[in-house]
Write a protein that holds these residues in place. Structure first.
Motif, PDB file in Angstrom:
ATOM      1  N   MET A   1      21.761  25.285   4.688  1.00  0.00           N
ATOM      2  CA  MET A   1      21.471  24.176   5.588  1.00  0.00           C
ATOM      3  C   MET A   1      22.758  23.515   6.085  1.00  0.00           C
ATOM      4  SD  MET A   1      18.216  24.065   5.780  1.00  0.00           S
ATOM      5  CE  MET A   1      18.504  25.786   6.031  1.00  0.00           C
ATOM      6  N   ILE A   2      22.593  22.657   7.089  1.00  0.00           N
ATOM      7  CA  ILE A   2      23.730  21.889   7.577  1.00  0.00           C
ATOM      8  C   ILE A   2      23.530  20.424   7.211  1.00  0.00           C
ATOM      9  CG2 ILE A   2      24.379  23.362   9.518  1.00  0.00           C
ATOM     10  CD1 ILE A   2      22.801  20.918  11.007  1.00  0.00           C
ATOM     11  N   THR A   3      24.636  19.748   7.076  1.00  0.00           N
ATOM     12  CA  THR A   3      24.595  18.304   6.875  1.00  0.00           C
ATOM     13  C   THR A   3      25.427  17.669   7.992  1.00  0.00           C
ATOM     14  OG1 THR A   3      26.493  18.495   5.399  1.00  0.00           O
ATOM     15  CG2 THR A   3      24.332  18.387   4.356  1.00  0.00           C
ATOM     16  N   VAL A   4      25.259  16.389   8.188  1.00  0.00           N
ATOM     17  CA  VAL A   4      26.054  15.661   9.191  1.00  0.00           C
ATOM     18  C   VAL A   4      26.787  14.547   8.455  1.00  0.00           C
ATOM     19  CG1 VAL A   4      26.002  14.291  11.302  1.00  0.00           C
ATOM     20  CG2 VAL A   4      24.401  16.191  11.018  1.00  0.00           C
ATOM     21  N   ASP A   5      28.098  14.590   8.487  1.00  0.00           N
ATOM     22  CA  ASP A   5      28.925  13.642   7.733  1.00  0.00           C
ATOM     23  C   ASP A   5      28.451  13.543   6.277  1.00  0.00           C
ATOM     24  OD1 ASP A   5      30.546  13.049   9.944  1.00  0.00           O
ATOM     25  OD2 ASP A   5      29.102  11.569  10.684  1.00  0.00           O
ATOM     26  N   GLY A   6      28.118  14.680   5.716  1.00  0.00           N
ATOM     27  CA  GLY A   6      27.744  14.733   4.301  1.00  0.00           C
ATOM     28  C   GLY A   6      26.291  14.387   4.010  1.00  0.00           C
ATOM     29  N   GLN A   7      25.544  13.977   5.036  1.00  0.00           N
ATOM     30  CA  GLN A   7      24.146  13.589   4.809  1.00  0.00           C
ATOM     31  C   GLN A   7      23.205  14.618   5.431  1.00  0.00           C
ATOM     32  OE1 GLN A   7      23.331  10.452   3.274  1.00  0.00           O
ATOM     33  NE2 GLN A   7      25.519  10.486   2.844  1.00  0.00           N
ATOM     34  N   LYS A   8      22.045  14.714   4.831  1.00  0.00           N
ATOM     35  CA  LYS A   8      21.002  15.573   5.384  1.00  0.00           C
ATOM     36  C   LYS A   8      20.672  15.050   6.791  1.00  0.00           C
ATOM     37  CE  LYS A   8      16.587  17.505   3.817  1.00  0.00           C
ATOM     38  NZ  LYS A   8      15.667  17.335   4.925  1.00  0.00           N
ATOM     39  N   MET A   9      20.506  15.985   7.727  1.00  0.00           N
ATOM     40  CA  MET A   9      20.226  15.547   9.093  1.00  0.00           C
ATOM     41  C   MET A   9      18.761  15.149   9.242  1.00  0.00           C
ATOM     42  SD  MET A   9      21.000  17.546  12.680  1.00  0.00           S
ATOM     43  CE  MET A   9      19.651  18.688  12.555  1.00  0.00           C
TER      44      MET A   9
ATOM     45  N   ASN B   1      21.458  10.549  12.393  1.00  0.00           N
ATOM     46  CA  ASN B   1      22.512  11.569  12.458  1.00  0.00           C
ATOM     47  C   ASN B   1      21.969  12.900  12.988  1.00  0.00           C
ATOM     48  OD1 ASN B   1      21.000  12.480  10.349  1.00  0.00           O
ATOM     49  ND2 ASN B   1      22.664  12.588   8.861  1.00  0.00           N
ATOM     50  N   PHE B   2      20.867  12.808  13.694  1.00  0.00           N
ATOM     51  CA  PHE B   2      20.253  13.989  14.292  1.00  0.00           C
ATOM     52  C   PHE B   2      21.036  14.343  15.554  1.00  0.00           C
ATOM     53  CE2 PHE B   2      17.085  16.370  16.639  1.00  0.00           C
ATOM     54  CZ  PHE B   2      16.428  17.087  15.655  1.00  0.00           C
ATOM     55  N   VAL B   3      21.666  15.513  15.580  1.00  0.00           N
ATOM     56  CA  VAL B   3      22.506  15.894  16.713  1.00  0.00           C
ATOM     57  C   VAL B   3      21.952  17.146  17.374  1.00  0.00           C
ATOM     58  CG1 VAL B   3      24.852  16.428  17.478  1.00  0.00           C
ATOM     59  CG2 VAL B   3      24.515  14.972  15.470  1.00  0.00           C
ATOM     60  N   THR B   4      21.675  17.065  18.665  1.00  0.00           N
ATOM     61  CA  THR B   4      21.210  18.258  19.380  1.00  0.00           C
ATOM     62  C   THR B   4      22.419  19.052  19.868  1.00  0.00           C
ATOM     63  OG1 THR B   4      21.154  17.219  21.553  1.00  0.00           O
ATOM     64  CG2 THR B   4      19.167  16.990  20.186  1.00  0.00           C
TER      65      THR B   4
ATOM     66  N   ASP C   1      26.731   8.944  19.050  1.00  0.00           N
ATOM     67  CA  ASP C   1      27.553   7.932  18.370  1.00  0.00           C
ATOM     68  C   ASP C   1      28.598   8.526  17.435  1.00  0.00           C
ATOM     69  OD1 ASP C   1      26.160   6.079  19.645  1.00  0.00           O
ATOM     70  OD2 ASP C   1      24.923   5.422  17.945  1.00  0.00           O
ATOM     71  N   ARG C   2      28.261   9.664  16.833  1.00  0.00           N
ATOM     72  CA  ARG C   2      29.159  10.230  15.838  1.00  0.00           C
ATOM     73  C   ARG C   2      30.228  11.144  16.426  1.00  0.00           C
ATOM     74  NH1 ARG C   2      26.899   9.972  10.350  1.00  0.00           N
ATOM     75  NH2 ARG C   2      25.172   8.525  10.522  1.00  0.00           N
ATOM     76  N   LEU C   3      30.221  11.317  17.743  1.00  0.00           N
ATOM     77  CA  LEU C   3      31.182  12.211  18.379  1.00  0.00           C
ATOM     78  C   LEU C   3      32.135  11.414  19.267  1.00  0.00           C
ATOM     79  CD1 LEU C   3      28.696  15.027  19.474  1.00  0.00           C
ATOM     80  CD2 LEU C   3      30.123  15.000  17.425  1.00  0.00           C
TER      81      LEU C   3
ATOM     82  N   ASN D   1      32.841  15.026  13.201  1.00  0.00           N
ATOM     83  CA  ASN D   1      33.732  14.996  14.353  1.00  0.00           C
ATOM     84  C   ASN D   1      35.097  15.577  13.985  1.00  0.00           C
ATOM     85  OD1 ASN D   1      33.866  13.821  17.195  1.00  0.00           O
ATOM     86  ND2 ASN D   1      35.728  13.032  16.259  1.00  0.00           N
ATOM     87  N   ASP D   2      35.602  15.225  12.799  1.00  0.00           N
ATOM     88  CA  ASP D   2      36.904  15.735  12.370  1.00  0.00           C
ATOM     89  C   ASP D   2      36.880  17.246  12.201  1.00  0.00           C
ATOM     90  OD1 ASP D   2      37.950  13.252  12.424  1.00  0.00           O
ATOM     91  OD2 ASP D   2      37.970  12.924  10.247  1.00  0.00           O
ATOM     92  N   GLY D   3      35.798  17.726  11.599  1.00  0.00           N
ATOM     93  CA  GLY D   3      35.666  19.166  11.399  1.00  0.00           C
ATOM     94  C   GLY D   3      35.663  19.899  12.726  1.00  0.00           C
ATOM     95  N   LEU D   4      34.971  19.342  13.707  1.00  0.00           N
ATOM     96  CA  LEU D   4      34.904  19.965  15.025  1.00  0.00           C
ATOM     97  C   LEU D   4      36.262  19.914  15.735  1.00  0.00           C
ATOM     98  CD1 LEU D   4      31.409  18.581  15.982  1.00  0.00           C
ATOM     99  CD2 LEU D   4      32.009  21.009  16.010  1.00  0.00           C
ATOM    100  N   LEU D   5      36.983  18.804  15.553  1.00  0.00           N
ATOM    101  CA  LEU D   5      38.320  18.706  16.147  1.00  0.00           C
ATOM    102  C   LEU D   5      39.231  19.781  15.570  1.00  0.00           C
ATOM    103  CD1 LEU D   5      38.886  14.828  16.219  1.00  0.00           C
ATOM    104  CD2 LEU D   5      38.699  16.337  18.207  1.00  0.00           C
ATOM    105  N   GLY D   6      39.120  19.991  14.269  1.00  0.00           N
ATOM    106  CA  GLY D   6      39.916  21.030  13.613  1.00  0.00           C
ATOM    107  C   GLY D   6      39.561  22.405  14.151  1.00  0.00           C
ATOM    108  N   ALA D   7      38.270  22.644  14.329  1.00  0.00           N
ATOM    109  CA  ALA D   7      37.813  23.938  14.840  1.00  0.00           C
ATOM    110  C   ALA D   7      38.315  24.159  16.262  1.00  0.00           C
ATOM    111  CB  ALA D   7      36.286  24.002  14.802  1.00  0.00           C
ATOM    112  N   GLN D   8      38.323  23.095  17.045  1.00  0.00           N
ATOM    113  CA  GLN D   8      38.783  23.199  18.430  1.00  0.00           C
ATOM    114  C   GLN D   8      40.242  23.657  18.503  1.00  0.00           C
ATOM    115  OE1 GLN D   8      37.791  20.116  21.581  1.00  0.00           O
ATOM    116  NE2 GLN D   8      39.863  19.504  21.035  1.00  0.00           N
ATOM    117  N   LYS D   9      41.053  23.051  17.648  1.00  0.00           N
ATOM    118  CA  LYS D   9      42.466  23.394  17.598  1.00  0.00           C
ATOM    119  C   LYS D   9      42.651  24.854  17.152  1.00  0.00           C
ATOM    120  CE  LYS D   9      46.555  21.128  15.808  1.00  0.00           C
ATOM    121  NZ  LYS D   9      47.072  20.142  14.894  1.00  0.00           N
TER     122      LYS D   9
END
Ligand SMILES: [Zn+2]
Length: 498
Positions: free
Chosen positions: A278-286, A292-295, A305-307, A333-341
């Protein structure tokens, strides 16, 4: 290259097993697709990207893969089993449109978003509503085999009867006795012989929108039935790989096994069951309630809000593959920024690789440098063969990217590896990046800022009477089917009408 055989973790045996297809070179894969009643979210993106990567790798290995992913357009109730309203019917009622309008709209949305993640479309994409007759026939078969019964216009699988002959719970490890304790008084409970029994066919209540005629009156199929039918119809009574999210293991996949065995004399329908975590969002269940539900659409637009910004499809794909599929994946958001780089680093290396030429005259070979590169390449295959560990593959790709940069900046180091090693590196880097992990280059398609910038240079050159530059820029526009317009109060561009 000496590497161990491909192994995958089989949820059924709870161990890694060597992958040996039933009928090589053919491989059949079935993955549970979306229930098309809302905007796809990041939890839908993970199985789509992971199983696409598995399919790509098996194809790379030379297998002929038939990939089936269904569209659930009826029968998936809010409570996952026998309870609650049909998800699509409910959405149709809320939006005051036809259920099939809901299905069409969200199927299109799903396709658009998943396409941009560079997920190859399935070989076959069957729908539950397109297989009503087959589902009725399967329910009839289960009844005639003695494992199903009719009650008040609905059909149930008799779990206690089934359990007397086959191990119910073999996939999920659930025990029927435990299920009984946890059961609440739910819709349909009173008409079942045992609380663990699940619906193969449900009688439609008068207000239910999606309904079909059946030998038991008007109703609709149970959710689990469609996947048993659509997987075996297109892949055979027993097929190689069944995939899906871990949350589907029970009841959905457990019930799929029971339905298949109850109708075919006890043959296991699937050789390898693969489940992504499963995935979590900022450590929490989505969840919708915790905000923290993100489409997927919100990830691409950055409107959440979280991006802090939009993230491109390939950044998201890289991010998903950056974790092993059986680990939880935390969206942040931080994880995604890292992935982008990191993704951009790979793309820059890919472009540099296109410019690197192996020197005509070889230099002094450095065995250590040679071995190092070969090691990165071998490790990528070893990682894939160790239960499709894309996270480790990516780490090796980054190692190679660093080397490519060194070769570019210090050309003399390139001559220290052999021509064969260079060819191997180029081949493996490109294949793994583009064909297997499916990470393509995202070209900047917004040319407007470049046009505006060039116009500014043009105006400056004109003011300084640098006519050579003026003509150069003019002809550059012309060759791109644009013209520069000299106006009284400035410059502008237009399409060349000639
Ligand atoms: Zn399914």
């Amino acid at each position: 290259m000496q590497v161990p055989p491909l192994k995958v973790y089989n949820s059924l045996s709870r161990q890694k097993e060597t992958f040996e297809p039933l009928n090589p070179p053919f491989v059949g894969i079935y993955v549970c697709g979306p229930t098309v009643y809302n905007d796809p979210h990041i939890g839908n993106a993970r199985p789509a990207v992971f199983f696409d990567t598995l399919r790509r790798y098996l194809t790379y290995l030379g297998y002929k893969v038939r990939f089936v992913r269904n569209i659930t357009d009826v029968g998936h109730l809010l409570g996952d089993t026998n309870e609650g309203e049909d998800r699509i019917s409910k959405q149709a009622r809320l939006e005051q449109i036809e259920p099939m309008e809901i299905v069409n709209h969200y199927t299109q949305t799903y396709h658009q978003l998943i396409d941009t993640l560079n997920v190859i479309r399935p070989s076959i994409e069957p729908t539950a509503t397109g297989h009503i007759i087959e589902q009725i026939e399967l329910a009839q078969k289960i009844i005639s085999e003695g494992y199903g019964y009719v009650s008040n216009g609905s059909v149930y699988l008799d779990v206690m009867k089934y359990k007397a002959d086959y191990p119910y719970g073999e996939l999920s490890g659930r025990i029927v006795e435990e299920l009984q304790e946890g059961t609440r008084e739910l819709d349909g409970q009173e008409e079942k012989k045992h609380p663990a029994d699940f619906a193969l066919w449900k009688k439609a209540s008068p207000e239910h929108l999606m309904r079909w005629n059946s030998p038991w009156g008007e109703g609709f199929p149970g959710w689990h039935l469609e996947c048993t039918i659509m997987s075996t119809k297109y892949l055979g009574e027993t097929f190689d790989i069944h995939g899906g999210g871990m949350d589907l293991m029970f009841p959905h996949h457990e019930c799929e096994i029971a339905q298949a065995k109850a109708s075919n004399g006890g043959k296991s329908p699937v050789k390898y069951w693969l489940h992504n975590n499963m995935i979590t969002v900022d450590g929490q269940k989505m969840s919708k309630s915790s905000g923290n539900f993100v489409t997927i659409g919100e990830l691409f637009s950055g409107k959440h809000d979280r991006l802090t910004q939009p993230f491109s499809p390939m950044t998201v794909r890289y991010f998903i593959l950056g974790a092993h599929y059986r680990s939880t994946l935390d969206f942040s958001n931080d994880g995604l920024l890292g992935a982008q780089k990191a993704y951009k680093r790979l793309m820059n290396a890919k472009n540099i690789l296109g410019k690197l030429a192996y020197p005509a005259s070889a230099g002094e070979l450095n065995a250590k440098a040679d071995e190092e590169i070969q090691g990165f390449c071998t490790n990528m295959v070893i990682a894939m063969h160790d239960d499709v560990n894309t996270a480790r593959v990516i780490a090796q790709l980054q190692n190679i990217a660093r080397k490519i940069n060194t070769f570019y900046q210090q050309p003399e180091t390139l001559a220290q590896i052999s021509a064969d090693t260079f060819a191997l590196m180029r081949d493996m880097f490109l294949n793994f990046t583009e064909n297997i992990l499916g990470l393509k280059e995202e070209k900047n398609t917004n040319v407007e800022p470049f046009v505006v910038g060039l116009l500014e240079l043009y105006a400056e050159a004109k003011a300084k009477k640098e006519y050579e530059t003026v003509d150069k820029i003019r002809s550059y526009f012309k060759s791109n089917n644009l013209i520069i317009k000299d106006l009284k109060n400035g410059v502008d561009w237009a399409y060349d009408e000639n």
